[in-house]
Design a protein around this motif. Sequence first.
Motif, short mmCIF file in Angstrom:
data_model
loop_
_atom_site.label_atom_id
_atom_site.label_comp_id
_atom_site.label_asym_id
_atom_site.label_seq_id
_atom_site.Cartn_x
_atom_site.Cartn_y
_atom_site.Cartn_z
N LYS A 271 0.81 -1.22 0.00
CA LYS A 271 0.00 0.00 0.00
C LYS A 271 0.84 1.27 0.00
CE LYS A 271 -3.98 0.09 2.16
NZ LYS A 271 -5.01 0.02 3.21
N GLY A 273 1.38 2.77 -2.89
CA GLY A 273 1.01 3.44 -4.12
C GLY A 273 1.71 2.89 -5.35
N GLY A 502 -4.89 5.96 -12.05
CA GLY A 502 -4.52 6.35 -10.70
C GLY A 502 -3.48 7.45 -10.73
N SER A 505 -2.72 6.58 -6.19
CA SER A 505 -2.72 5.12 -6.16
C SER A 505 -1.95 4.65 -7.39
CB SER A 505 -4.15 4.58 -6.25
OG SER A 505 -4.93 5.05 -5.19
N TRP A 558 -10.50 4.25 -4.22
CA TRP A 558 -9.12 3.96 -4.60
C TRP A 558 -8.33 3.42 -3.42
CZ3 TRP A 558 -7.44 4.94 -9.65
CH2 TRP A 558 -8.33 5.65 -10.46
N PRO A 559 -7.25 2.67 -3.72
CA PRO A 559 -6.42 2.17 -2.61
C PRO A 559 -5.86 3.29 -1.74
CG PRO A 559 -5.80 1.10 -4.69
CD PRO A 559 -6.80 2.17 -5.03
N SER A 560 -5.70 4.49 -2.27
CA SER A 560 -5.15 5.62 -1.50
C SER A 560 -6.14 6.13 -0.47
CB SER A 560 -4.83 6.76 -2.46
OG SER A 560 -6.03 7.20 -3.08
N GLU A 579 -8.00 9.43 -10.94
CA GLU A 579 -8.10 9.49 -9.48
C GLU A 579 -8.20 10.94 -9.00
OE1 GLU A 579 -4.89 7.53 -7.54
OE2 GLU A 579 -5.85 7.55 -5.57
#
Lengths: 666, 366
Positions: A271, A273, A502, A505, A558-560, A579
């Motif tokens: 995680k 990015g 992204g 991310s 988003w993963p962020s 993103e």
Amino acid sequence: MKKITFFTLCIASISLCMAQDLCEEALGVDFGTYSVGGIDGEPAPENCINLFNNGEAGEWYKFVPQQDYYLEISTDLAVNTGKDTRFHVYVGNCDDLTCLGGDEDSGNNLLSKFHFNATQGTTYFIVFDNKWSSEGFDFEISEYVAPETLIAFEASVINPMPPGNTLGAVDMTGDFLDDIVSIAADNVNILEQTTPGTFNEINIPTSNAPFIPSWSFAVADFDRNGFNDLLYGGGAGVTFMKASSDGTSFTEISDDQFVFSQRSNFVDINKDGHLDAFVCHDWEPNVYYLNDGFGNLVFNQGGLGDSEQGGNYGSIWVDYDNDGDLDLFIAKCRGGNTEIKINQMHRNNGDGTFSEVAEEIGLADPIQTWSSAWADFDNNGFMDVFVGASSFEDGSHKLMYNNGDGTFTDFTTGTGIENMMSMGTENVAYDFNNDGYVDIYGIGGRILINNGDMTFTDAQIDIPNGPVGDFNNDGFLDIIDYDKIQYNQPNGNNWLKVALVGTESNINGIGARIEVISALGKQIRDVKAGIGFRYMNSLNTHFGIGEDTEISKVIVKWPSGIVDEISNPDFNKTLVVEEGSFLSVNKTAYKNLSLYPNPATEVIHINSAFNIEGEKYEVFSITGQRQISGTIQQASSIQIDRLSSGIYFLKVYANGKVFQRKFIKE
Amino acid sequence: MRINYYFLVLSAIFLISCSDDEGYSEISDEYPPGETPKEEMVSFDLEAVPYSKLSDYNFYDGELKAMEPVSTVLPYELITPLFTDYAKKKRFIWMPATEKALFVADKEIFNFPNSTVLIKNFYYEKVLPENEQKIIETRLLFKRNGNWEFADYVWNDEQTEAYLDLEGSYVALEWEENGEIKSTDYRIPSENECVTCHKTNEMPIPIGPKPQNLNRLYNYTDGEQHQLQKWVDKGFLESFPKEIVTVKDWTDESQPLEQRVRSYFDINCAHCHSENAHCSYRSLRLAYSESESLEHMGVCIEPEEYIAPGLLYIIMGNNKERSNMYYRLNSEDEASRMPLLGRTIVHREYVELLEEWINSLENNCQ
């Protein structure tokens, strides 16, 4: 009737009976059934089947339709039971014949059938070859009526290199159209989808890769330069091919780590990015390559599936507990009485650690499986899983229902899956009929249509598993079948494809949770690179919405931690989401970088999880005009007193990424 | 003179080992003074193995690369051996003088005592460019506390010593085989690769030394003798029955075709395609004792794993091209080929035999 005529002619004159031995003397045929006495004429000139070599002799017929027909030529007749036929269809003249098509085994067992649109007045040459036998058989020419099936495909021949070994159905040129990717040790062959359904061949020579993607292929832009990179999962190691910044060449990255690769994935494991790579190991603990953010991949082994003797076949990264990070499920396989064959779930604890919880959540099955298909099959907001057996030795297919509390229940009985007797190594989940309910494609090339009530019906389609993408951009997912595209025939249902870009991310948006809300409910997908066992499928995320004519909202988590919300997007098209470009102003707190106060009047402050002093920033109006730019000073605040009231975007360029945030100036 | 020299050297090794630990002196007690010359003593200390060098064991007499065993180490041969890219093999067995192996069944590994060592040398002749013999590796399987363990010794370029290495590596080779130049990137296996084949329920086991694979004559330096009788005479084996269901030499044209094919499958395939083996979840059962059934051989059985189009059955009588097994034995693609390990090039001669057998089957499954 025709058959009788033919026999009469045959008896009347030996020469007529022999007439079909040459192209020039091909016997004219019409609708009806014909008997071929035996195959002893001139051989078929070109192989239109692209499978096995042609026999040494052929038997020639020609057909000139009186009007346009949808025609079927078939040896799939009861009278031919036990026989093995093949034939080719050509157009042109005897001096210059061109393959139209042909067939080896599309009928029952070893019998053949082929259908095509025939044009009035065109001469179609039909040549049976004696590859398998010179003995006689019957064939039938008829008007083709497509059987009533739940879903229909039409095949179209392609010519990838190497032939019949396409591994990828993924965009390689940055236009969000799925291309067809085939790999040789020293070449990347791309059939680039230019306009829908047409392809431009691109060959990019590479160094001679020490490891080739014999076992799996994964694609993503791990160095975020705008062009997707490749992962070759080989039987003795892993090779990466990193695309250059203009997408015209690749730089090889290999090491001497021995890996008996199985499924591979691109995923941001830690995680940060940046996309990392994960590779299942058949004989040892799994391996993964952590991306340092500068495009360097650092080998790691241990911590993510540590069975000493491996048995790791199908890794898939999915958020099963809806906590916003990706968990790792591993479909496992191993003969004998051993724990190695027990499937594993590595729950992401969110702090960089993982815990193996399969037993406690109900997924610790000994099923001999090479891959599992994850989707929210009943659109209740939680990811369920179809565990596809590749052998019934230790249990058959299972549909495991996500109870929403972090546990799963065996839901197989009553779904129809308990009656599915075929099996295979590839299992993926897609909505093939765009009805808003995700189907299963697997168990040896079957499509199991989700009836919308957690029951499934075998669509009676038999397409050996291959890469899945949309090769004519019609929103219906197609399949690469050896040297053909099987085009999924639209049924009128509506759809949406979402392509992610992204910024903070990873650039492909892998790991994002996408929600699509329409009248039929809320559908969810996790964006993945590397599902099933071997292939790399489209990186666009596909949704069918059935007969719905409005999508009220698309939400991208988003993963962020950024959440983009798009209201009422157009459907039946691809929605590209960068993103941070559809931020909700209501949300102000973000993991990486937050603005306060928001709304603001004079000064906006930046609260970041890392040092941004000296980094570049820009402020844009909602219409995209740059208002302010500069370098962030020690106080991490920006004067906005000169801006007029309204909504603005702040972009901060740091760590090789772009952090985009929305704020309101009062 | 020569004898004296070796006597001295080997005695020195013996003395060093002896003074180093007690485990060895226990074994040395098994040889009353005068009965076994010291130079014939194998050094095998269960507390200290695997040693770092092959020569430390004293398996061989004289120059190491000659692979001439000391008198307490017996050579043996399998009636039909495993194919590994045309490598030649020399196999030996050693066990402590006071211990014997027990017969279990024709098709089962003997019940070997602790400290048994199986020694397998992999080498090629006519290796280019010098057209010389090259020994690649010497693999050991030894038994400690009832469990089998692996050691692998990789030979140096000078062919004077082999060093313990269980990490796995490659050796690029080019050699002449029956007048034809062949080449391969020879794989020396890592420990995990060893286990993949040598196991039952993930516990390591040997594969070759079963009565069915040894029941025949062998040409020893002191004359031709029955291998199992020799083991008994040597004190390695307690006894063996008169009648043993025995595999055939796959190259022996006087034997029935089907039995030659099955014998090859036994040693090349059955370590995975048996109960409790790596691939027991597939229906094939290729041990010689199980393969009389055509179903176990895959005849008219649809493959569970898709490999390539048109391959409708694992074996289709009289049709090699539609036989999945033929395709896989004839393939060098690493995801299609069978066996998955140990072979990177096609065993042309066996594939021809397989074709002959497939052509002899009339059942085309229709």
